[in-house]
Design a protein around this motif. Structure first.
Motif, short mmCIF file in Angstrom:
data_model
loop_
_atom_site.label_atom_id
_atom_site.label_comp_id
_atom_site.label_asym_id
_atom_site.label_seq_id
_atom_site.Cartn_x
_atom_site.Cartn_y
_atom_site.Cartn_z
N PHE A 5 -0.76 17.89 7.21
CA PHE A 5 -1.08 16.51 6.92
C PHE A 5 -0.76 16.08 5.49
CE2 PHE A 5 -3.89 17.64 10.47
CZ PHE A 5 -3.40 16.74 11.40
N ASN A 6 -0.38 17.01 4.63
CA ASN A 6 0.02 16.69 3.26
C ASN A 6 1.51 16.38 3.23
OD1 ASN A 6 -2.49 17.07 2.14
ND2 ASN A 6 -2.13 19.20 1.66
N GLU A 7 1.88 15.35 2.48
CA GLU A 7 3.29 15.04 2.31
C GLU A 7 3.78 15.68 1.02
OE1 GLU A 7 4.57 11.05 3.32
OE2 GLU A 7 2.48 10.64 3.81
N HIS A 8 5.01 16.18 1.06
CA HIS A 8 5.57 16.92 -0.06
C HIS A 8 6.82 16.23 -0.60
CE1 HIS A 8 2.96 20.38 0.63
NE2 HIS A 8 3.16 20.15 1.92
N CYS A 9 7.08 16.46 -1.88
CA CYS A 9 8.30 15.97 -2.51
C CYS A 9 9.49 16.74 -1.94
CB CYS A 9 8.21 16.18 -4.02
SG CYS A 9 9.70 15.74 -4.92
N ASP A 42 0.86 12.65 -4.80
CA ASP A 42 -0.40 12.06 -5.24
C ASP A 42 -0.47 10.61 -4.78
OD1 ASP A 42 -1.07 14.38 -6.61
OD2 ASP A 42 -0.13 13.69 -8.46
N THR A 43 -1.69 10.10 -4.55
CA THR A 43 -1.88 8.71 -4.16
C THR A 43 -2.70 7.97 -5.21
OG1 THR A 43 -3.78 9.35 -2.85
CG2 THR A 43 -1.71 9.07 -1.68
N LYS A 44 -2.28 8.03 -6.44
CA LYS A 44 -3.01 7.39 -7.54
C LYS A 44 -2.79 5.87 -7.60
CE LYS A 44 -2.33 11.31 -10.58
NZ LYS A 44 -1.68 11.74 -11.80
N ASN A 45 -1.57 5.42 -7.30
CA ASN A 45 -1.19 4.04 -7.57
C ASN A 45 -1.29 3.13 -6.35
OD1 ASN A 45 -0.45 4.99 -10.09
ND2 ASN A 45 1.61 5.47 -9.42
N SER A 79 3.33 9.43 -4.89
CA SER A 79 4.40 9.83 -5.80
C SER A 79 4.27 11.30 -6.16
CB SER A 79 4.38 8.98 -7.06
OG SER A 79 3.17 9.16 -7.74
N CYS A 80 5.40 11.86 -6.54
CA CYS A 80 5.47 13.25 -6.97
C CYS A 80 4.82 13.37 -8.36
CB CYS A 80 6.93 13.67 -7.04
SG CYS A 80 7.19 15.31 -7.72
N PRO A 81 4.10 14.45 -8.64
CA PRO A 81 3.51 14.63 -9.97
C PRO A 81 4.56 14.70 -11.08
CG PRO A 81 2.65 16.28 -8.45
CD PRO A 81 3.70 15.51 -7.72
N HIS A 117 9.73 12.76 -9.36
CA HIS A 117 11.03 12.89 -8.70
C HIS A 117 11.18 11.89 -7.56
CE1 HIS A 117 10.71 17.36 -9.88
NE2 HIS A 117 11.52 16.75 -10.73
N TYR A 118 10.06 11.56 -6.90
CA TYR A 118 10.11 10.88 -5.62
C TYR A 118 8.90 9.97 -5.49
CZ TYR A 118 9.85 10.69 -0.46
OH TYR A 118 9.77 10.30 0.84
N GLN A 119 9.08 8.83 -4.81
CA GLN A 119 7.98 7.90 -4.56
C GLN A 119 8.13 7.34 -3.16
OE1 GLN A 119 7.30 5.02 -7.61
NE2 GLN A 119 6.40 3.59 -6.20
N LYS A 120 7.00 7.21 -2.46
CA LYS A 120 7.01 6.70 -1.09
C LYS A 120 5.94 5.63 -0.99
CE LYS A 120 6.74 8.41 3.63
NZ LYS A 120 6.60 9.61 4.46
N GLU A 121 6.32 4.43 -0.54
CA GLU A 121 5.40 3.31 -0.40
C GLU A 121 5.29 2.92 1.06
OE1 GLU A 121 6.39 -0.04 -2.83
OE2 GLU A 121 7.35 1.24 -4.31
N PHE A 122 4.07 2.61 1.51
CA PHE A 122 3.87 2.10 2.86
C PHE A 122 3.39 0.67 2.76
CE2 PHE A 122 1.02 1.29 6.49
CZ PHE A 122 1.98 1.30 7.49
N HIS A 123 4.12 -0.25 3.40
CA HIS A 123 3.76 -1.67 3.43
C HIS A 123 3.32 -2.02 4.85
CE1 HIS A 123 5.36 -2.66 -0.57
NE2 HIS A 123 6.17 -1.66 -0.33
N PRO A 124 2.01 -2.20 5.08
CA PRO A 124 1.53 -2.43 6.45
C PRO A 124 1.97 -3.78 7.02
CG PRO A 124 -0.27 -2.58 4.89
CD PRO A 124 0.93 -2.12 4.13
N ALA A 125 2.22 -4.77 6.20
CA ALA A 125 2.66 -6.07 6.72
C ALA A 125 4.03 -5.97 7.38
CB ALA A 125 2.69 -7.10 5.60
N PHE A 126 4.89 -5.13 6.81
CA PHE A 126 6.23 -4.93 7.36
C PHE A 126 6.30 -3.69 8.26
CE2 PHE A 126 7.15 -6.85 3.09
CZ PHE A 126 7.42 -8.11 3.59
#
Length: 58
Positions: free
Chosen positions: A8-12, A20-23, A34-36, A39-48
């Motif tokens: 269930f953890n997502e990896h870079c 991490d889900t800080k932002n 985002s990666c600590p 290197h990598y960032q993943k955003e989820f937009h529920p409206a889209f």
């Protein structure tokens, strides 16, 4: 038990560290992971109902 935790953890994809889900923006329900090492960032937009993935280019 550790196997279930890793499923269930997502990896870079570059360094294989756990994202991490800080932002996260709670008001808009946007989840940003985002990666600590930034290197990598993943955003989820529920409206889209989409994910936006971005990589750091150096």
């Amino acid at each position: 038990m550790r196997l279930f935790k890793n499923l269930f953890n997502e990896h870079c994809p570059k360094c294989n560290k756990v994202l991490d889900t800080k932002n996260s923006n709670i008001v808009k329900s946007i989840v940003i992971k985002s990666c600590p090492d930034q290197h990598y960032q993943k955003e989820f937009h529920p409206a889209f109902e989409t994910y936006i993935e971005s990589y750091k280019v150096s």
